[in-house]
Design a protein around this motif. Structure first.
Motif, PDB file in Angstrom:
ATOM      1  N   TRP A   1      75.291  12.148 113.178  1.00 44.51           N
ATOM      2  CA  TRP A   1      74.280  11.482 113.159  1.00 44.51           C
ATOM      3  C   TRP A   1      73.857  11.255 111.778  1.00 44.51           C
ATOM      4  N   GLY A   2      73.452   9.894 111.187  1.00 40.50           N
ATOM      5  CA  GLY A   2      72.790   9.570 110.131  1.00 40.50           C
ATOM      6  C   GLY A   2      71.256   9.944 110.430  1.00 40.50           C
ATOM      7  N   GLN A   3      70.492   9.778 109.270  1.00 40.75           N
ATOM      8  CA  GLN A   3      69.269   9.763 109.580  1.00 40.75           C
ATOM      9  C   GLN A   3      68.218   8.602 109.820  1.00 40.75           C
ATOM     10  N   GLY A   4      68.999   7.563 109.735  1.00 41.85           N
ATOM     11  CA  GLY A   4      68.313   6.296 110.400  1.00 41.85           C
ATOM     12  C   GLY A   4      67.764   5.701 108.990  1.00 41.85           C
ATOM     13  N   THR A   5      67.876   4.109 109.304  1.00 44.89           N
ATOM     14  CA  THR A   5      67.307   3.338 108.406  1.00 44.89           C
ATOM     15  C   THR A   5      66.620   2.081 109.267  1.00 44.89           C
ATOM     16  N   GLN A   6      65.477   1.848 108.709  1.00 42.41           N
ATOM     17  CA  GLN A   6      64.560   0.774 109.388  1.00 42.41           C
ATOM     18  C   GLN A   6      64.947  -0.701 109.094  1.00 42.41           C
ATOM     19  N   VAL A   7      64.878  -1.327 110.085  1.00 42.60           N
ATOM     20  CA  VAL A   7      65.103  -2.784 110.236  1.00 42.60           C
ATOM     21  C   VAL A   7      64.302  -3.470 110.928  1.00 42.60           C
ATOM     22  N   THR A   8      63.464  -4.423 110.043  1.00 40.68           N
ATOM     23  CA  THR A   8      62.204  -4.951 110.680  1.00 40.68           C
ATOM     24  C   THR A   8      62.626  -6.525 110.428  1.00 40.68           C
ATOM     25  N   VAL A   9      62.538  -7.151 111.557  1.00 42.31           N
ATOM     26  CA  VAL A   9      62.577  -8.733 111.669  1.00 42.31           C
ATOM     27  C   VAL A   9      61.250  -9.394 112.142  1.00 42.31           C
ATOM     28  N   SER A  10      60.829 -10.317 111.115  1.00 45.71           N
ATOM     29  CA  SER A  10      59.408 -10.972 111.257  1.00 45.71           C
ATOM     30  C   SER A  10      59.763 -12.327 112.076  1.00 45.71           C
TER      31      SER A  10
END
Length: 126
Positions: free
Chosen positions: A116-125
């Protein structure tokens, strides 16, 4: 030891696009089934998309089919997730995952992946 590192997350407006990339080290990307999952607070990790190593077939969650595309770049040893027509419900931490012995019937199950990777945040406004 295989290591995965995601990049490309960020903030985007509804209808916009983002591209995520997962860099693979310690292994050759073509030898693994690669997948993307996402998670929001208080919820289980959710399957998004996968690319199976044996048949190169692509699998998608119903919620993203037609909007997201998973691909692999053997030359760069990366795999990517192109996300179009984003909506607020796509907001989550996105994780890439890999496994050398995945079978098709279980590739939607997070617990079946070894790396697994560490994760990346995706935010959709909205």
């Amino acid at each position: 030891q295989v290591e995965l590192v995601e990049s490309g997350g960020g903030l985007v407006q509804t209808g916009g696009s983002l591209s995520l990339s997962c860099a693979v080290s310690g292994g050759t990307v073509s030898r693994y089934t690669m997948a993307w999952f996402r998670q929001t607070p208080g919820k289980e990790r959710e399957f998004v998309a996968a690319l199976h190593k044996n048949n190169n077939a692509k699998y998608y969650a119903d919620s993203v089919r037609g909007r997201f595309t998973i691909s692999r770049d053997n030359a760069k040893n990366t795999f990517d997730l192109q996300m179009n027509s984003l909506i607020p419900d796509d907001t989550a931490i996105y994780y890439c995952a890999a496994d050398a012995s995945m079978i098709v019937t279980t590739l939607r199950q997070a617990g079946q992946y070894d790396y697994w990777g560490q994760g990346t945040q995706v935010t959709v406004s909205s």
